[in-house]
Design a protein around this motif. Structure first.
Motif, PDB file in Angstrom:
ATOM      1  N   ALA A 136       0.899  -1.161  -0.008  1.00 15.31           N
ATOM      2  CA  ALA A 136       0.030  -0.226  -0.108  1.00 15.31           C
ATOM      3  C   ALA A 136       0.802   1.126   0.025  1.00 15.31           C
ATOM      4  CB  ALA A 136      -1.123  -0.062   1.315  1.00 15.31           C
ATOM      5  N   TYR A 137       2.131   1.258   0.280  1.00 16.21           N
ATOM      6  CA  TYR A 137       3.221   2.344   0.507  1.00 16.21           C
ATOM      7  C   TYR A 137       4.410   2.237  -0.512  1.00 16.21           C
ATOM      8  CZ  TYR A 137       0.916   3.308   5.026  1.00 16.21           C
ATOM      9  OH  TYR A 137      -0.203   3.555   5.928  1.00 16.21           O
ATOM     10  N   PHE A 138       4.791   1.085  -0.818  1.00 23.33           N
ATOM     11  CA  PHE A 138       5.857   0.769  -1.771  1.00 23.33           C
ATOM     12  C   PHE A 138       5.556  -0.084  -2.816  1.00 23.33           C
ATOM     13  CE2 PHE A 138       7.236   2.041   2.484  1.00 23.33           C
ATOM     14  CZ  PHE A 138       7.889   3.261   2.186  1.00 23.33           C
ATOM     15  N   LYS A 139       6.014  -0.067  -4.009  1.00 20.66           N
ATOM     16  CA  LYS A 139       6.308  -0.938  -4.967  1.00 20.66           C
ATOM     17  C   LYS A 139       7.246  -2.083  -4.758  1.00 20.66           C
ATOM     18  CE  LYS A 139       4.370   2.516  -8.440  1.00 20.66           C
ATOM     19  NZ  LYS A 139       5.031   3.058  -9.706  1.00 20.66           N
ATOM     20  N   SER A 140       8.233  -1.554  -4.129  1.00 19.31           N
ATOM     21  CA  SER A 140       9.474  -2.391  -4.101  1.00 19.31           C
ATOM     22  C   SER A 140      10.417  -2.009  -3.068  1.00 19.31           C
ATOM     23  CB  SER A 140      10.280  -2.524  -5.439  1.00 19.31           C
ATOM     24  OG  SER A 140      10.585  -0.949  -5.523  1.00 19.31           O
ATOM     25  N   LYS A 141      11.435  -2.978  -2.813  1.00 16.49           N
ATOM     26  CA  LYS A 141      12.271  -2.452  -1.757  1.00 16.49           C
ATOM     27  C   LYS A 141      13.123  -1.395  -2.479  1.00 16.49           C
ATOM     28  CE  LYS A 141      14.861  -6.345  -1.969  1.00 16.49           C
ATOM     29  NZ  LYS A 141      16.056  -7.337  -1.585  1.00 16.49           N
ATOM     30  N   GLU A 142      13.331  -1.248  -3.770  1.00 15.28           N
ATOM     31  CA  GLU A 142      14.179   0.052  -4.182  1.00 15.28           C
ATOM     32  C   GLU A 142      13.239   1.026  -3.850  1.00 15.28           C
ATOM     33  OE1 GLU A 142      15.191  -3.677  -6.185  1.00 15.28           O
ATOM     34  OE2 GLU A 142      13.217  -2.579  -5.946  1.00 15.28           O
ATOM     35  N   GLN A 143      11.975   1.275  -3.806  1.00 18.35           N
ATOM     36  CA  GLN A 143      11.197   2.615  -3.425  1.00 18.35           C
ATOM     37  C   GLN A 143      11.388   2.837  -2.004  1.00 18.35           C
ATOM     38  OE1 GLN A 143       6.969   2.686  -4.114  1.00 18.35           O
ATOM     39  NE2 GLN A 143       7.086   4.698  -4.520  1.00 18.35           N
ATOM     40  N   ILE A 144      11.801   1.934  -1.485  1.00 20.16           N
ATOM     41  CA  ILE A 144      12.112   2.287   0.336  1.00 20.16           C
ATOM     42  C   ILE A 144      13.565   3.012   0.159  1.00 20.16           C
ATOM     43  CG2 ILE A 144      12.919   1.262   2.428  1.00 20.16           C
ATOM     44  CD1 ILE A 144      10.731  -0.791   2.130  1.00 20.16           C
ATOM     45  N   LEU A 145      14.223   2.452  -0.514  1.00 18.90           N
ATOM     46  CA  LEU A 145      15.804   3.335  -0.355  1.00 18.90           C
ATOM     47  C   LEU A 145      15.468   4.784  -1.060  1.00 18.90           C
ATOM     48  CD1 LEU A 145      18.382   0.823  -1.826  1.00 18.90           C
ATOM     49  CD2 LEU A 145      18.110   1.732   0.550  1.00 18.90           C
TER      50      LEU A 145
ATOM     51  N   GLN B 132      16.084  12.596   3.536  1.00 15.57           N
ATOM     52  CA  GLN B 132      17.292  13.048   4.042  1.00 15.57           C
ATOM     53  C   GLN B 132      17.544  14.239   3.084  1.00 15.57           C
ATOM     54  OE1 GLN B 132      18.942  11.805   6.750  1.00 15.57           O
ATOM     55  NE2 GLN B 132      17.117  10.224   6.525  1.00 15.57           N
ATOM     56  N   LEU B 133      17.251  14.295   1.824  1.00 18.89           N
ATOM     57  CA  LEU B 133      17.325  15.237   0.914  1.00 18.89           C
ATOM     58  C   LEU B 133      16.536  16.526   1.424  1.00 18.89           C
ATOM     59  CD1 LEU B 133      18.731  16.339  -1.603  1.00 18.89           C
ATOM     60  CD2 LEU B 133      17.117  15.416  -2.974  1.00 18.89           C
ATOM     61  N   LYS B 134      15.325  16.214   1.903  1.00 15.21           N
ATOM     62  CA  LYS B 134      14.366  17.282   2.322  1.00 15.21           C
ATOM     63  C   LYS B 134      14.787  17.980   3.689  1.00 15.21           C
ATOM     64  CE  LYS B 134      10.265  15.638   0.346  1.00 15.21           C
ATOM     65  NZ  LYS B 134       8.748  14.954   0.551  1.00 15.21           N
ATOM     66  N   THR B 135      15.783  17.066   4.476  1.00  8.16           N
ATOM     67  CA  THR B 135      16.340  17.622   5.820  1.00  8.16           C
ATOM     68  C   THR B 135      17.391  18.550   5.367  1.00  8.16           C
ATOM     69  OG1 THR B 135      15.657  15.882   6.949  1.00  8.16           O
ATOM     70  CG2 THR B 135      17.419  17.244   7.943  1.00  8.16           C
ATOM     71  N   PHE B 136      18.171  18.179   4.219  1.00 10.45           N
ATOM     72  CA  PHE B 136      19.139  18.915   3.949  1.00 10.45           C
ATOM     73  C   PHE B 136      18.858  20.261   3.146  1.00 10.45           C
ATOM     74  CE2 PHE B 136      21.633  20.419  -0.251  1.00 10.45           C
ATOM     75  CZ  PHE B 136      22.834  20.315   0.400  1.00 10.45           C
TER      76      PHE B 136
ATOM     77  N   ILE C  88      25.873  18.447   4.036  1.00 14.37           N
ATOM     78  CA  ILE C  88      26.131  17.536   3.227  1.00 14.37           C
ATOM     79  C   ILE C  88      26.836  16.372   3.903  1.00 14.37           C
ATOM     80  CG2 ILE C  88      27.540  16.996   1.031  1.00 14.37           C
ATOM     81  CD1 ILE C  88      27.352  20.106  -0.009  1.00 14.37           C
ATOM     82  N   VAL C  89      27.711  16.663   4.699  1.00 13.12           N
ATOM     83  CA  VAL C  89      28.383  15.598   5.382  1.00 13.12           C
ATOM     84  C   VAL C  89      27.205  14.916   6.202  1.00 13.12           C
ATOM     85  CG1 VAL C  89      29.942  15.018   7.095  1.00 13.12           C
ATOM     86  CG2 VAL C  89      30.743  16.569   5.320  1.00 13.12           C
ATOM     87  N   TYR C  90      26.274  15.764   6.865  1.00  9.28           N
ATOM     88  CA  TYR C  90      25.302  15.122   7.607  1.00  9.28           C
ATOM     89  C   TYR C  90      24.291  14.315   6.875  1.00  9.28           C
ATOM     90  CZ  TYR C  90      21.298  14.645  10.974  1.00  9.28           C
ATOM     91  OH  TYR C  90      20.139  14.521  11.833  1.00  9.28           O
ATOM     92  N   MET C  91      23.951  14.767   5.697  1.00 10.39           N
ATOM     93  CA  MET C  91      23.094  13.919   4.875  1.00 10.39           C
ATOM     94  C   MET C  91      23.847  12.586   4.302  1.00 10.39           C
ATOM     95  SD  MET C  91      21.288  15.055   1.279  1.00 10.39           S
ATOM     96  CE  MET C  91      22.919  15.370   0.318  1.00 10.39           C
TER      97      MET C  91
END
Length: 198
Positions: A48-57, A64-68, A90-93
Motif C-alpha cells: 500500500a506504501y511501496f512498490k518495491s524495496k528500491e522505493q524504500i531506499l 534526507q534530501l528534504k532535511t538537507f 552535506i556531510v550530515y546527509m
C-alpha cells in the motif's frame, strides 16, 4: 488529520525496519517478508506504501534530501557561516544515508542492475544539485562566494565530490569514517576555489 499521521507513521516504520535490516545484511538477501515482520505489519500494508524495496531506499534518500534542503534554506540569512553550514549539511546527509559501507556498496551495486533505481537516484541527484545551486547563487549574490565559475558548475562539482567520496569510501572498506572522508574532500575543494572556510 489523524489518519494522515497514522499513514506517515506506518510508512516511516517500514522505512526504519528496512534500513535496519539493510545495515545488518545484504540488500539483495533482505526480503519483503523480513521487512514487514520487523515493522509488525502485513505484506499488503507494505504494498500500500511501496512498490518495491528500491522505493524504500528512494524514500529514505528523499527524506534526507528534504532535511538537507530545509536546513540550508533556514541558514540563508546566516552569511558568516553559510558555506560552513553547507559543508556540514552535506556531510550530515551522507552520514545518515550511508550508515555502513555495506549499505552504500549495495546501493552502488543496485545502480548497475536495476534501471528503476538508477532513474530514481538520477532524479535525486538532480534535486541535490538544484538545492546546492540555489545556495551557491545566494552566496554569490551576497558576495560570500567569489569566483569566476558559475553556481551550476560548483553545484555539479559538489555532487561529483559526493558520489566520488562514496565510491572511494566503499573501496577502502570504510577505513576512515564517511564524515571524515567526505568532510576532508569538501574542505579541499572549497579551499581550492578560494572559498574561505573558518
Amino acid at each position: 488529520m489523524r489518519r494522515e499521521k497514522n499513514k506517515e507513521f506506518t510508512k516511516n516504520l517500514l522505512i526504519e525496519a528496512a534500513m535496519e535490516l539493510f545495515k545488518k545484511q545484504e540488500y539483495q538477501k533482505t526480503t519483503i517478508e523480513e521487512i514487514v515482520r520487523a515493522a509488525g505489519v502485513s505484506k499488503p500494508t507494505f504494498f500500500a506504501y511501496f512498490k518495491s524495496k528500491e522505493q524504500i531506499l528512494y524514500e529514505f534518500d528523499l527524506q534526507q534530501l528534504k532535511t538537507f534542503e530545509f536546513t540550508m534554506k533556514s541558514q540563508l540569512n546566516n552569511h558568516d557561516d553559510l558555506l560552513i553550514n553547507l559543508r556540514k549539511a552535506i556531510v550530515y546527509m551522507a552520514d545518515n544515508l550511508h550508515t555502513t559501507s555495506m549499505i552504500t556498496q549495495n546501493m552502488l551495486h543496485l545502480l548497475t542492475i536495476n534501471e528503476d533505481y538508477k532513474r530514481l537516484l538520477s532524479d535525486m541527484f538532480v534535486m541535490f544539485q538544484t538545492v546546492t545551486k540555489e545556495i551557491i547563487d545566494y552566496g554569490q549574490q551576497h558576495k560570500i562566494v567569489i569566483m569566476d565559475i558559475t553556481s551550476e558548475e560548483i553545484a555539479t562539482d559538489i555532487v561529483n565530490i559526493y558520489v566520488g567520496s562514496l565510491v572511494t569510501w566503499v573501496i577502502s572498506n570504510g577505513a576512515a569514517s564517511l564524515e571524515v572522508h567526505m568532510g576532508n574532500t569538501l574542505d579541499h575543494f572549497l579551499s581550492a576555489i578560494n572559498i574561505k572556510i573558518k
